[in-house]
Design a protein around this motif. Structure first.
Motif, short mmCIF file in Angstrom:
data_model
loop_
_atom_site.label_atom_id
_atom_site.label_comp_id
_atom_site.label_asym_id
_atom_site.label_seq_id
_atom_site.Cartn_x
_atom_site.Cartn_y
_atom_site.Cartn_z
N PRO A 61 0.81 -1.23 0.00
CA PRO A 61 0.00 0.00 0.00
C PRO A 61 0.84 1.27 0.00
CG PRO A 61 -0.10 -1.08 2.14
CD PRO A 61 0.59 -2.02 1.22
N PHE A 62 2.02 1.25 0.65
CA PHE A 62 2.82 2.47 0.74
C PHE A 62 3.30 2.93 -0.63
CE2 PHE A 62 6.96 4.56 1.17
CZ PHE A 62 6.63 5.63 1.97
N PHE A 63 3.93 2.02 -1.38
CA PHE A 63 4.48 2.42 -2.67
C PHE A 63 3.41 2.58 -3.75
CE2 PHE A 63 8.39 0.74 -0.72
CZ PHE A 63 9.25 1.79 -1.01
N THR A 64 2.24 2.00 -3.54
CA THR A 64 1.18 2.14 -4.53
C THR A 64 0.41 3.44 -4.34
OG1 THR A 64 0.90 -0.26 -4.56
CG2 THR A 64 -0.85 1.04 -5.56
N PHE A 65 0.01 3.72 -3.11
CA PHE A 65 -0.91 4.83 -2.87
C PHE A 65 -0.28 6.02 -2.17
CE2 PHE A 65 -3.43 0.94 -3.10
CZ PHE A 65 -4.35 1.30 -4.08
N PHE A 66 0.91 5.84 -1.61
CA PHE A 66 1.55 6.93 -0.89
C PHE A 66 2.94 7.12 -1.49
CE2 PHE A 66 -1.51 4.82 1.89
CZ PHE A 66 -2.36 5.88 2.18
N GLY A 67 4.00 7.05 -0.70
CA GLY A 67 5.35 7.18 -1.24
C GLY A 67 5.52 8.46 -2.03
N HIS A 68 6.26 8.39 -3.13
CA HIS A 68 6.45 9.57 -3.96
C HIS A 68 5.22 9.81 -4.83
CE1 HIS A 68 7.38 6.49 -6.94
NE2 HIS A 68 7.19 7.41 -7.86
N ASP A 69 5.04 11.02 -5.27
CA ASP A 69 3.90 11.34 -6.13
C ASP A 69 4.29 11.05 -7.58
OD1 ASP A 69 1.70 12.28 -7.43
OD2 ASP A 69 1.83 14.34 -6.67
N SER A 70 3.63 10.06 -8.16
CA SER A 70 3.94 9.68 -9.54
C SER A 70 3.34 10.63 -10.57
CB SER A 70 3.40 8.27 -9.81
OG SER A 70 1.98 8.25 -9.68
N GLY A 71 2.44 11.50 -10.10
CA GLY A 71 1.77 12.40 -11.03
C GLY A 71 0.54 11.80 -11.69
N LEU A 72 0.29 10.52 -11.45
CA LEU A 72 -0.89 9.86 -12.03
C LEU A 72 -2.13 10.25 -11.23
CD1 LEU A 72 0.62 6.27 -12.49
CD2 LEU A 72 0.30 8.02 -14.26
N ARG A 73 -3.23 10.49 -11.95
CA ARG A 73 -4.49 10.85 -11.31
C ARG A 73 -5.63 10.01 -11.87
NH1 ARG A 73 -1.17 12.61 -8.54
NH2 ARG A 73 -0.91 14.74 -7.75
N PRO A 74 -5.56 8.69 -11.73
CA PRO A 74 -6.62 7.85 -12.28
C PRO A 74 -7.88 7.90 -11.43
CG PRO A 74 -5.07 6.51 -11.07
CD PRO A 74 -4.50 7.91 -11.07
N LYS A 75 -9.01 7.61 -12.04
CA LYS A 75 -10.26 7.52 -11.31
C LYS A 75 -10.37 6.15 -10.65
CE LYS A 75 -12.69 10.58 -14.55
NZ LYS A 75 -13.83 10.68 -15.50
N GLU A 76 -11.42 6.03 -9.82
CA GLU A 76 -11.71 4.73 -9.24
C GLU A 76 -12.10 3.76 -10.36
OE1 GLU A 76 -11.16 3.71 -6.37
OE2 GLU A 76 -11.61 5.17 -4.81
N PRO A 77 -11.87 2.46 -10.16
CA PRO A 77 -12.23 1.49 -11.20
C PRO A 77 -13.75 1.37 -11.32
CG PRO A 77 -11.55 0.38 -9.20
CD PRO A 77 -11.28 1.84 -8.98
N PRO A 78 -14.24 0.60 -12.28
CA PRO A 78 -15.69 0.43 -12.45
C PRO A 78 -16.37 -0.10 -11.19
CG PRO A 78 -14.53 -0.41 -14.36
CD PRO A 78 -13.48 -0.07 -13.35
N LEU A 79 -17.69 0.12 -11.11
CA LEU A 79 -18.45 -0.21 -9.92
C LEU A 79 -18.35 -1.69 -9.55
CD1 LEU A 79 -20.44 0.61 -7.69
CD2 LEU A 79 -22.31 0.19 -9.32
N ASN A 80 -18.36 -2.57 -10.55
CA ASN A 80 -18.31 -4.00 -10.23
C ASN A 80 -17.00 -4.37 -9.53
OD1 ASN A 80 -17.25 -3.58 -13.10
ND2 ASN A 80 -16.50 -5.64 -12.65
N MET A 81 -15.89 -3.71 -9.92
CA MET A 81 -14.61 -3.95 -9.26
C MET A 81 -14.65 -3.48 -7.81
SD MET A 81 -11.67 -3.08 -12.08
CE MET A 81 -11.12 -4.34 -13.23
N LEU A 82 -15.24 -2.31 -7.58
CA LEU A 82 -15.33 -1.79 -6.22
C LEU A 82 -16.21 -2.69 -5.35
CD1 LEU A 82 -15.74 2.04 -6.95
CD2 LEU A 82 -13.74 0.89 -6.00
N LEU A 83 -17.31 -3.19 -5.92
CA LEU A 83 -18.19 -4.08 -5.17
C LEU A 83 -17.47 -5.37 -4.78
CD1 LEU A 83 -21.60 -3.69 -7.06
CD2 LEU A 83 -21.05 -2.88 -4.76
N ALA A 84 -16.72 -5.94 -5.72
CA ALA A 84 -15.98 -7.18 -5.43
C ALA A 84 -14.96 -6.94 -4.33
CB ALA A 84 -15.29 -7.68 -6.69
#
Length: 599
Positions: free
Chosen positions: A400-423
């Motif tokens: 979780p640290f290197f994926t969501f925190f750590g350095h700022d990669s500059g990427l600004r993706p949205k949340e994935p589709p609803l079915n992925m979030l539900l799963a």
């Protein structure tokens, strides 16, 4: 043939496998509903089935049992059906029917292995698992995925052959296809071969390198299926056939400890998760090796919880990969800003695999560690404590640290589709629910449970261990001593089988294609010679038959070569002298009369 149906129903395995065949014929919402109904139907059927032997049939005089349901198989059947639903929900947006069909067949085959009551159906479902899972890697359609899939199926073919050899020998020894406890005997080649076949699927070192080679190359959704079935079906078989095998205690301890070092160095997050998967299965192997009721209960409980939180971690990284196309530590960071739910789900998975109190891993892993303490296996107990701190370090913090925190990669993706979030949400809820209330999990374990996870000693000891790991990570990061995340390939024992696979390919190419080339030349030469013979045969026969005509006619062509050329020309042009024809007919009739008189 005995009945293959029970109360008008199909075995759960066949619900998946036969149901997968209809997927390409459906589309739209109907397909999505149908995909979700298959695992639900299997789960509901399993919940209604009593313990015992069901769906009996026969093949070539051998009895097959497709439904051996008892405490051990039921627990694995529940979690396999449940995670299939979650994985299918996560993959609903996928348009590739190959992935849907392969995933369902893979899940069905895992259930087939779980409920197999005979060695023949066990082997058949084992091989279906290998083939179906290969397509989840091939479906990514990249050069690296194709290479990994080739190596993956090559390893599993070897494992399948070892299993088949052991099965044949065991049936020959016992005269029956039924199996349960086998036990590892040094003087029993059948038990050794079956053990090795299962050990390959369990990714027991040094036979483990196929896993971290192949799983990161699968599709984002395919990796969720892969994380659930192959290794855990092997855990089930080990618990069924080799409980109490002391060798598994030490193999499991090595399996829990060694991958930690690779996971810390690894840059690709899905390879980190692959190494942590091997680490967690190591705990289960230790439990199987101890073989006590507490240890087997711990193994089954940990397999149940592990499937959920490992699927959750693979889904969270898969969702990131789906939205960004990236899965390396060096390419990610700062995604919590725009993917807060995915970040939360990943943290829950990380807390669960780290065995934080109030999360699922705590109520299962502690059973295995307690079993080692009760067995007074001090060295293994210490190794498992080290492994627990290590998995928190790389899977609990690093992912979780290197994926969501750590350095700022500059990427600004949205949340994935609803079915992925539900799963991810369902899996995250179950990780927390089972951690807070382990009673429902303990109620389905093979043996009665008297274990209490939430004692002061357990909670304090585990928190101390986790805080030590967190402190070590923090100090390493702040001091700059933490191993740098770099673009590199860390060679494991896969170096040998990568080289071996390439050597096998070269040898096979030279040997078999060389044989093909020689055979082609010999065949071509023989065919050409036969064609030439057939082409010259009519003229040769005609020359022999007409030789008397040539002699009686007093022709100028008494020379053999000249007569042969004359006959060939006549056959080619169709201009045979009338007198010669009459003479040949007359001679033929005379021969017939002579034969008749003799007879």
């Amino acid at each position: 043939m005995d009945q293959i149906f029970f109360s008008g129903t199909l075995p759960p395995s066949l619900i998946f496998i036969l149901g997968a065949m209809l997927v390409p014929a459906l589309s739209g919402r109907l397909k999505q509903v149908y995909l979700l109904m298959l695992p639900l139907a299997a789960l509901l059927m399993l919940m209604s089935m009593p313990n015992g032997m069901h769906w009996n049939t026969s093949l070539l005089g051998y009895d097959l049992v497709l439904g051996r349901i008892d405490g051990l198989s039921r627990a694995f059947g529940y979690i396999f059906s449940l995670v299939s639903f979650i994985a299918v929900l996560f993959a609903l947006q996928v348009k590739d029917d190959i992935q849907h069909v392969a995933g369902l067949c893979y899940a069905g085959a895992a259930l087939g292995v779980t409920f197999a009551g005979d060695l023949i159906s066990l082997y058949i479902f084992w091989e279906i698992m290998a083939v179906a899972s290969t397509f989840l890697i091939l479906a990514r359609r990249t050069k690296s995925a194709h290479g990994a899939a080739f190596r993956y199926i090559m390893v599993h073919i070897v494992g399948g052959l070892l299993l088949l050899a052991g099965v044949v020998m065991k049936i020959s020894q016992t005269g029956t296809t039924a199996f349960d406890y086998i036990g590892l005997g040094l003087n029993d080649p059948a038990s050794i071969l079956i053990f090795l076949g299962i050990a390959i699927n369990a990714a027991i070192p040094p036979l483990h390198s196929w896993l971290q080679d192949a799983y990161p190359e699968a599709t984002a959704t395919g990796a969720v299926f892969l994380s659930a079935f192959t290794t855990k079906s092997a855990v089930y078989l080990m618990a069924r056939t080799y409980p109490g095998t002391e060798l598994l205690i030490w193999l499991g301890a090595a399996m829990a400890a060694i991958p930690i070092f690779y996971a810390v160095l690894e840059n690709d997050l899905r390879r980190v998760l692959a190494y942590s998967l091997i680490n967690q299965v190591g705990f289960m192997m230790v439990g199987v090796g101890i073989g006590s009721e507490l240890a087997i209960n711990g193994t089954v409980a940990h397999a149940f919880c592990h499937i959920l939180y490992k699927a959750l971690l693979f889904m969270s990284i898969g969702a990131v990969m789906h939205m960004t196309g990236r899965s390396r530590c060096t390419d990610l960071g700062g995604l919590y800003r725009t993917m807060p739910l995915t970040c939360l789900f990943c943290i829950i998975g990380a807390a669960s695999i780290s065995a934080f109190p109030l999360f699922s891993g705590f109520v299962s892993k502690s059973m295995i560690i307690s079993a080692t303490g009760h067995g007074k296996i001090v060295a293994v107990w210490l190794i498992l404590q080290f492994a627990s701190a290590g998995v928190f370090h790389h899977a609990g913090i690093k992912v979780p640290f290197f994926t969501f925190f750590g350095h700022d990669s500059g990427l600004r993706p949205k949340e994935p589709p609803l079915n992925m979030l539900l799963a991810m949400g369902i899996a995250a809820f179950l990780c927390v629910y089972l951690g807070v209330n382990p009673g429902p999990l303990y109620s389905i374990l093979p043996f009665p449970v008297e274990y209490v996870p939430y004692t002061g000693a357990h909670v304090v000891a585990q928190l101390q261990l986790l805080m030590f790991g967190a402190l070590a990570f923090t100090l390493l990061i702040l001091s700059g001593k933490y191993p740098a995340e770099i673009r590199a390939i860390n060679l494991d024992t896969d170096w040998f089988y990568r080289k071996g696979g390439r050597l096998f390919y070269v040898v096979a190419d030279k040997v078999f294609n060389g044989i093909n080339a020689v055979s082609a030349r010999l065949t071509t030469g023989a065919v050409r010679g036969l064609a030439a013979l057939c082409d010259a045969l009519p003229a040769t026969v005609a020359v022999i038959i007409t030789a008397p005509v040539n002699w009686l006619s007093g022709s100028e062509r008494r020379n053999g070569h000249a007569w042969k050329a004359f006959v060939q020309e006549a056959l080619a042009t169709g201009t045979v002298p009338t007198g010669a024809t009459i003479l040949v007919i007359t001679l033929g009739l005379a021969c017939l009369v002579a034969v008749a008189l003799v007879l």
